[in-house]
Design a protein around this motif. Structure first.
Motif, PDB file in Angstrom:
ATOM      1  N   GLY B   7       0.647  -1.092   0.019  1.00 59.76           N
ATOM      2  CA  GLY B   7      -0.042  -0.204   0.141  1.00 59.76           C
ATOM      3  C   GLY B   7       0.754   1.415  -0.164  1.00 59.76           C
ATOM      4  N   ALA B   8       2.098   1.165  -0.355  1.00 58.72           N
ATOM      5  CA  ALA B   8       3.396   2.217  -0.290  1.00 58.72           C
ATOM      6  C   ALA B   8       2.683   3.469  -1.545  1.00 58.72           C
ATOM      7  N   GLY B  13       0.740   4.992   3.477  1.00 60.51           N
ATOM      8  CA  GLY B  13       2.032   4.292   3.115  1.00 60.51           C
ATOM      9  C   GLY B  13       2.926   5.114   2.558  1.00 60.51           C
ATOM     10  N   THR B  14       2.794   6.077   1.773  1.00 55.80           N
ATOM     11  CA  THR B  14       3.785   7.212   1.413  1.00 55.80           C
ATOM     12  C   THR B  14       4.545   7.734   2.473  1.00 55.80           C
ATOM     13  N   GLN B  15       3.717   8.193   3.634  1.00 51.60           N
ATOM     14  CA  GLN B  15       3.968   8.952   4.449  1.00 51.60           C
ATOM     15  C   GLN B  15       5.138   7.902   5.614  1.00 51.60           C
ATOM     16  N   LEU B  16       4.724   6.623   5.588  1.00 54.65           N
ATOM     17  CA  LEU B  16       5.262   5.673   6.450  1.00 54.65           C
ATOM     18  C   LEU B  16       6.523   5.157   5.957  1.00 54.65           C
ATOM     19  N   VAL B  17       6.754   5.251   4.440  1.00 51.58           N
ATOM     20  CA  VAL B  17       8.052   4.976   3.914  1.00 51.58           C
ATOM     21  C   VAL B  17       8.896   6.050   4.004  1.00 51.58           C
ATOM     22  N   ARG B  18       8.467   7.512   4.130  1.00 53.72           N
ATOM     23  CA  ARG B  18       9.503   8.550   4.493  1.00 53.72           C
ATOM     24  C   ARG B  18       9.826   8.487   5.789  1.00 53.72           C
ATOM     25  N   GLU B  19       8.757   8.355   6.831  1.00 52.64           N
ATOM     26  CA  GLU B  19       9.206   8.193   8.023  1.00 52.64           C
ATOM     27  C   GLU B  19      10.374   7.199   8.447  1.00 52.64           C
ATOM     28  N   LEU B  20       9.878   6.032   7.776  1.00 52.16           N
ATOM     29  CA  LEU B  20      11.089   4.759   8.033  1.00 52.16           C
ATOM     30  C   LEU B  20      12.571   5.414   7.498  1.00 52.16           C
ATOM     31  N   LEU B  83       7.154  -6.508   7.848  1.00 54.47           N
ATOM     32  CA  LEU B  83       6.193  -6.154   6.935  1.00 54.47           C
ATOM     33  C   LEU B  83       4.977  -5.298   7.500  1.00 54.47           C
ATOM     34  N   PHE B  84       5.100  -4.111   6.847  1.00 58.81           N
ATOM     35  CA  PHE B  84       3.718  -3.361   7.031  1.00 58.81           C
ATOM     36  C   PHE B  84       2.812  -3.479   6.158  1.00 58.81           C
ATOM     37  N   HIS B  85       1.413  -4.068   6.210  1.00 60.06           N
ATOM     38  CA  HIS B  85       0.570  -4.584   5.300  1.00 60.06           C
ATOM     39  C   HIS B  85      -0.770  -3.510   5.489  1.00 60.06           C
ATOM     40  N   LEU B  86      -0.671  -2.610   4.315  1.00 62.99           N
ATOM     41  CA  LEU B  86      -1.409  -1.499   4.380  1.00 62.99           C
ATOM     42  C   LEU B  86      -2.288  -1.601   3.026  1.00 62.99           C
ATOM     43  N   TYR B 228      -2.639  12.201   9.990  1.00 64.92           N
ATOM     44  CA  TYR B 228      -1.473  11.325   9.494  1.00 64.92           C
ATOM     45  C   TYR B 228      -0.082  10.999  10.179  1.00 64.92           C
ATOM     46  N   ARG B 229       0.031  12.201  10.998  1.00 66.22           N
ATOM     47  CA  ARG B 229       1.421  12.034  11.628  1.00 66.22           C
ATOM     48  C   ARG B 229       1.432  11.166  12.765  1.00 66.22           C
ATOM     49  N   LYS B 230       0.431  11.099  13.487  1.00 72.25           N
ATOM     50  CA  LYS B 230       0.118  10.395  14.657  1.00 72.25           C
ATOM     51  C   LYS B 230      -0.204   8.747  14.284  1.00 72.25           C
ATOM     52  N   VAL B 231      -0.786   8.452  13.043  1.00 74.13           N
ATOM     53  CA  VAL B 231      -0.890   7.186  12.757  1.00 74.13           C
ATOM     54  C   VAL B 231       0.211   6.404  12.085  1.00 74.13           C
ATOM     55  N   VAL B 232       0.978   7.401  11.570  1.00 75.34           N
ATOM     56  CA  VAL B 232       2.514   6.958  11.292  1.00 75.34           C
ATOM     57  C   VAL B 232       3.343   6.421  12.235  1.00 75.34           C
ATOM     58  N   GLU B 233       3.194   7.480  13.361  1.00 80.12           N
ATOM     59  CA  GLU B 233       3.758   7.061  14.606  1.00 80.12           C
ATOM     60  C   GLU B 233       3.562   5.536  15.068  1.00 80.12           C
ATOM     61  N   ALA B 234       1.959   5.540  14.927  1.00 78.60           N
ATOM     62  CA  ALA B 234       1.251   4.341  15.750  1.00 78.60           C
ATOM     63  C   ALA B 234       1.911   3.032  14.902  1.00 78.60           C
ATOM     64  N   PHE B 235       1.969   3.218  13.745  1.00 77.90           N
ATOM     65  CA  PHE B 235       2.646   2.007  12.799  1.00 77.90           C
ATOM     66  C   PHE B 235       3.956   1.512  13.235  1.00 77.90           C
ATOM     67  N   VAL B 236       4.718   2.557  13.522  1.00 79.89           N
ATOM     68  CA  VAL B 236       6.217   2.313  13.901  1.00 79.89           C
ATOM     69  C   VAL B 236       6.143   1.799  15.440  1.00 79.89           C
ATOM     70  N   LEU B 237       5.255   2.582  16.632  1.00 75.75           N
ATOM     71  CA  LEU B 237       5.022   1.999  17.629  1.00 75.75           C
ATOM     72  C   LEU B 237       4.791   0.319  17.755  1.00 75.75           C
ATOM     73  N   ALA B 238       3.811   0.135  16.765  1.00 70.95           N
ATOM     74  CA  ALA B 238       3.151  -1.126  16.721  1.00 70.95           C
ATOM     75  C   ALA B 238       4.127  -2.167  16.213  1.00 70.95           C
TER      76      ALA B 238
END
Lengths: 335, 335
Positions: B7-8, B13-20, B83-86, B228-238
């Motif tokens: 889902g990148a 997904g785009t924001q998550l890849v940038r954060e990583l 794996l992040f499955h979005l 979206y900032r908080k949800v990206v943080e939640a993906f990382v914390l999860a």
């Protein structure tokens, strides 16, 4: 109307087919009474005792119902039909073979629902679910339609997935489905099966046949029980009820009564004494696998919605033991 | 360690890849910190703006992830991976195309989990679930990890099925999974998508771009929002949390704050006035399909378990609007 029963070679399936033959009609709400024109009894294997004494409008199909061909052969293409879907890999087998459990209970069930959806006939169906959808540390001892399910076995997971499908397929008008969650059903005649709850029948059956029984759980274990007579009645009532009236959740938690193993044993001893039956011994032989899973199961049910449809629990264990002796006296080998 | 994001090509997904990419490491409990050696960003389509400015250790795979070949091409055979499955069909599209929703969200997800199970490497994964698992007449307005889920869309049903699979695959040690239930995420830049919650972003985005916006729901509708900032943080914390410590339910309901549409509009007007932005008009244009589905959704969340892991909601709508203007000022076309 044509009726199809999957799992018709199993104990409950066999009893259900017999009951349907005796009734001959079903009072479908809201449309009205229909005559059962024929029954297709389907299962991987249908033993001789499941076939005995049935009228010639019952036909038998032995096939692997998780295959396209088998599903295709039992689901009508044009006419309306009623389907009781009981076929499943049971809990113990499901824990031992994950892939088999997924293939049969999940993929096979979806195939069947898809065939119902693709039929030009209207499909009305009852799906056999289980209290095994509940579990986990936060599970309350008494569960019901409002309790959050959290399966702790692959079997329970596939049953919950089936419930979700029933809701969504019904919401989309692909079929008119309903699911009933079975508690532990007793007393099953014949041989022990691979269900982890098998002890709740063996506990009565083996001693009544003069055979010693190894009890795999504690005598303090509570079990939510329902007799096979009551569960067959519940299947019929579930088919007869108005699906629309069930609202947005088409799953019903069946009534049961909670008994501790020690009380089940006392009731057995009382009936045996009354009838002059010499019981086999009950030997405590704890099995860690069975204990771990069974301890995670709820011990009672709250079933207002099911009760409103006329479904009910048994009044006593003694009554169920007596019915078992009446129905399976010879089968059990007791003189 | 290798990281895969499905889902990148989507917004989160785009924001998550940038954060990583920015972080470069993940603090996996209990084992410790790992360096991200490479990222595979996979989706059916990955637009140019999702690829811009990323380091050369990010690779892109455009493929239909519901096919065996695509899954085979992104899941490592030998090495450990994260794996992040979005990737998923969103709610509106899922209601319009049941078969597509089942194929991608259910069968595709199972294929991915099976590939993780069959890998000789250890798979640790985060599955994007949704508050759409909740609904129905008996649904409480505030939902959490102990609330009974009852999906009212095919999308929600497939997300709940994914959660069940995460629990069972993790219990069987086939993978180390966890699921997070996303509330409505805002403010999404770009074009409206087919999610039924799309209005909660459009409501801000279009007026901020000077474009009129047709509001499909009532101004009295409550919505549980997370930026979206908080949800990206939640993906990382999860991903970083200890899966075993989650116990027998590996699904976390994310924190959110409940806002009524009217309050969202007031906050928008306040920020616009402060910044001297001339807003497009908000025109009430009720859409019965959107209203029916959204009214069935919960309006708030209770998220103690997620909060204990450091996940949190935003402090105000104004803050999120300002972050959006900062991150997407040019993208939104505002001068």
């Amino acid at each position: 109307m044509k009726v199809i029963v999957t799992g018709a070679g199993g104990f409950i399936g066999t009893q259900l087919v017999r009951e349907l033959c005796q009734r001959g009609t079903l009072a479908l709400r809201p449309s009205g009474e229909v005559e059962i024109s024929s029954i297709v009894a389907a299962d991987l294997c249908i033993p001789e005792e499941s076939r005995q004494g049935l009228p010639d409008w019952v036909s038998f199909v032995e096939a692997d119902l998780s295959t396209d061909e088998a599903v295709d052969s039992i689901i009508p293409k044009e006419e309306d039909f009623l389907l009781f879907h009981l076929a499943a890999i049971v809990s113990g087998d499901g824990e031992r073979d994950f892939d088999l459990c997924i293939r049969v209970n999940l993929e096979g069930t979806v195939k069947l629902f898809e065939a119902c959806r693709n039929s030009r006939g209207q499909a009305r169906l009852v799906f056999a679910s289980s209290l095994a959808v509940f579990g986990g540390e936060a599970c309350p001892p008494v569960v019901g339609d409002e309790t959050k399910p959290l399966p702790q076995t692959t079997y329970g997971m596939t049953k919950l997935a089936g419930e979700l499908m029933i809701n969504d397929y019904s919401r989309k008008d692909f079929l008119d489905g309903r699911a009933i969650r079975l508690p532990t059903i007793f007393i099953r005649p014949g041989k022990p099966n691979a269900a982890l709850s098998s002890f709740a029948s063996g506990l009565f059956r083996e001693p009544l046949s003069g055979v010693d029984f190894e009890l795999p759980v504690s005598r303090e274990q509570g079990v939510p029980l329902l007799s096979y007579r009551k569960v067959v009645e519940a299947f019929v009532l579930a088919m007869e009820c108005d699906g629309e009236a069930l609202g947005d959740d088409r799953t019903l938690t069946l009534p049961s009564r909670q008994y501790f193993v020690r009380d089940m044993i006392s009731a057995l001893e009382r009936v045996a004494e009354q009838k002059g039956i010499t019981l086999g011994k009950i030997i405590d032989q704890p099995d860690p696998l069975v204990i771990k899973v069974v301890e995670g199961w709820p011990i009672g049910t709250e079933s207002k919605r099911a009760e409103a449809l006329g479904m009910s629990a048994d009044s006593s264990v003694e009554e169920v033991i007596e019915a078992y002796l009446e129905d399976f006296h010879e089968v059990s080998g007791q003189a």
